[in-house]
Motif scaffolding. Structure first.
Motif, short mmCIF file in Angstrom:
data_model
loop_
_atom_site.label_atom_id
_atom_site.label_comp_id
_atom_site.label_asym_id
_atom_site.label_seq_id
_atom_site.Cartn_x
_atom_site.Cartn_y
_atom_site.Cartn_z
N THR A 239 44.29 58.37 42.22
CA THR A 239 43.04 58.84 41.59
C THR A 239 41.86 57.97 41.97
N LEU A 240 42.07 56.65 42.02
CA LEU A 240 41.00 55.73 42.40
C LEU A 240 40.59 55.91 43.85
N VAL A 241 41.56 56.23 44.70
CA VAL A 241 41.25 56.49 46.10
C VAL A 241 40.29 57.68 46.22
N ARG A 242 40.58 58.71 45.45
CA ARG A 242 39.70 59.88 45.48
C ARG A 242 38.28 59.51 45.05
N GLU A 264 34.29 43.15 48.32
CA GLU A 264 35.04 44.40 48.16
C GLU A 264 36.04 44.57 49.30
N ALA A 265 35.60 44.31 50.53
CA ALA A 265 36.49 44.47 51.67
C ALA A 265 37.68 43.52 51.59
N ASP A 266 37.43 42.28 51.16
CA ASP A 266 38.54 41.31 51.05
C ASP A 266 39.53 41.76 49.97
N LEU A 267 39.03 42.31 48.87
CA LEU A 267 39.94 42.78 47.82
C LEU A 267 40.76 43.97 48.30
N LEU A 268 40.13 44.90 49.02
CA LEU A 268 40.88 46.04 49.56
C LEU A 268 41.99 45.56 50.50
N GLN A 346 39.54 48.33 38.75
CA GLN A 346 40.58 49.14 38.12
C GLN A 346 41.84 49.21 38.98
N ALA A 347 41.66 49.29 40.30
CA ALA A 347 42.82 49.33 41.18
C ALA A 347 43.58 48.01 41.14
N ARG A 352 48.35 44.88 39.00
CA ARG A 352 48.84 43.81 38.13
C ARG A 352 49.67 44.37 36.98
N ASP A 353 49.20 45.43 36.35
CA ASP A 353 49.96 46.04 35.25
C ASP A 353 51.31 46.56 35.75
#
Length: 365
Positions: A239-242, A264-268, A346-347, A352-353
């Motif tokens: 859903t987050l990808v969309r 953002e790029a490093d987190l992806l 959120q991703a 983590r969850d």
């Protein structure tokens, strides 16, 4: 051109046919027919099909005895139609998806061919059908065991592999937007969401077969809990990808936003690397030496030994956001960046969850 499921079905059918022929008992062909109709590829699927085939056989036999005894004075088409209609009605009430077809064959053949030997034909047919079902279940446990758990876990590993590619593609699109490349932007990139959604729905369709294998109270089984956790994490990521694809940035290099884009790029990239650890954990320790979709060893896979490590650029995001130079950018672009950063957060939380639930399920086992 010959795969293991096809070879297993052929060998099992041959064994059933050979044993039935050597036994000398009449109507032995129904054993091989039962094997061919029940062999679905997984043990749980075979249990469900075998159960429905046996229920349909019993229901068809009962309706044949009642219908032939009470309606044989009516014209043949009328009596046969009433009996078959009753079978379809009762089969629907009992939620038989394929069993009523077997019952219909019993009614038609018994009424037209075996009307003079129903007392012997019906028990023999049920016996050979049950024998074929049991032989199929035994083959699925002994000859290259085909369990739904391994199949579903392999499917989730494949989905995680595709999610890695999508996250890296999103990272590449972000870098192209930051440099002003003409390839960036939603108009030049196809959406990955439909493919990911279809894969997720297909895996959910395999879950009923797994519940058949887990026995009593399957919803509380650790395997079912783990798959539910994997499904929840995968669903959130898809859903987050969309949403991230919809919030794609237009190619417009702005130096004051470069550090936000880098975070953002490093987190992806970090999330893609962590999903790769997930995939390896699901496939097994020797996943690199095995064919795709193969996982060694029984039981449930352990979670990755190392959790998601946040890059330093992402940890310093709040400081970058407080930079006065950021506010000089276009407000529409800032809104898109804010949406993307929130989606990335959120991703990261979803991963983590998922890892926490994965570890908790295995600790309770």
């Amino acid at each position: 051109m010959i795969n293991r499921p096809a070879l297993r079905t052929a060998v099992t059918t041959g064994l059933a046919n050979a044993f039935a022929s050597l036994s000398g008992v009449l109507d032995s062909q129904y054993a091989a027919l039962a094997v061919l109709s029940v062999s679905t590829g997984t043990y749980g699927g075979a249990i469900e099909l075998g159960r429905q085939r046996l229920y349909g056989s019993v229901l068809g036999a009962l309706l044949l005895l009642v219908g032939y005894g009470g309606l044989k004075d009516l014209p043949l088409p009328v009596g046969l139609a009433i009996t078959l209609g009753s079978l379809r009605l009762l089969g629907g009430l009992l939620q038989l998806k394929v069993g009523y077809k077997v019952g219909g064959m019993i009614i038609v053949m018994g009424w037209l061919v075996h009307e003079g030997s129903l007392a012997s034909w019906l028990p023999l047919r049920f016996f050979w059908t049950a024998f074929g079902v049991l032989l199929t279940l035994l083959s699925l446990r002994l000859f290259w065991p085909a369990r739904s758990l391994e199949q579903i876990l392999a499917s989730y590993a494949n989905l995680l592999s595709q999610l890695q590619l999508v996250l890296r593609d999103l990272r590449q699109g972000l870098e192209e937007a930051d440099t002003g490349s003409a390839l960036a932007g939603p108009a030049r990139r196809s959406s990955h969401y439909p493919t990911l959604r279809n894969r997720l729905q297909a895996m959910r369709g395999l879950r009923p077969n797994l519940l058949q294998e887990l026995g009593t109270n399957p919803e509380r089984h650790p395997a079912a809990l783990l798959l539910a956790s994997l499904d929840g994490t995968a669903s959130r990521l898809v859903t987050l990808v969309r949403a991230m694809e919809r919030a794609a940035l237009s190619p417009q290099p702005l130096p004051q936003l470069a550090r936000l884009h880098r975070a953002e790029a490093d987190l992806l990239g970090a999330m893609a690397d962590q999903l790769q650890h997930w995939e390896r954990a699901i496939r097994g320790p020797a996943a690199g030496e095995q064919p795709p979709g193969h996982r060694q060893g029984p039981g449930l896979p352990p979670p990755p030994s190392q959790g998601l490590v946040l890059p330093s650029s992402w940890l310093q995001l709040n400081r970058h956001l407080n930079d006065p130079a950021v506010n000089t950018a276009n407000s529409a672009r800032l809104e898109r960046i804010a949406v993307r950063l929130q989606l990335c957060s959120q991703a990261e939380r979803a991963i983590r969850d998922g890892e926490a639930r994965w570890a908790a399920i295995l600790d309770r086992r």
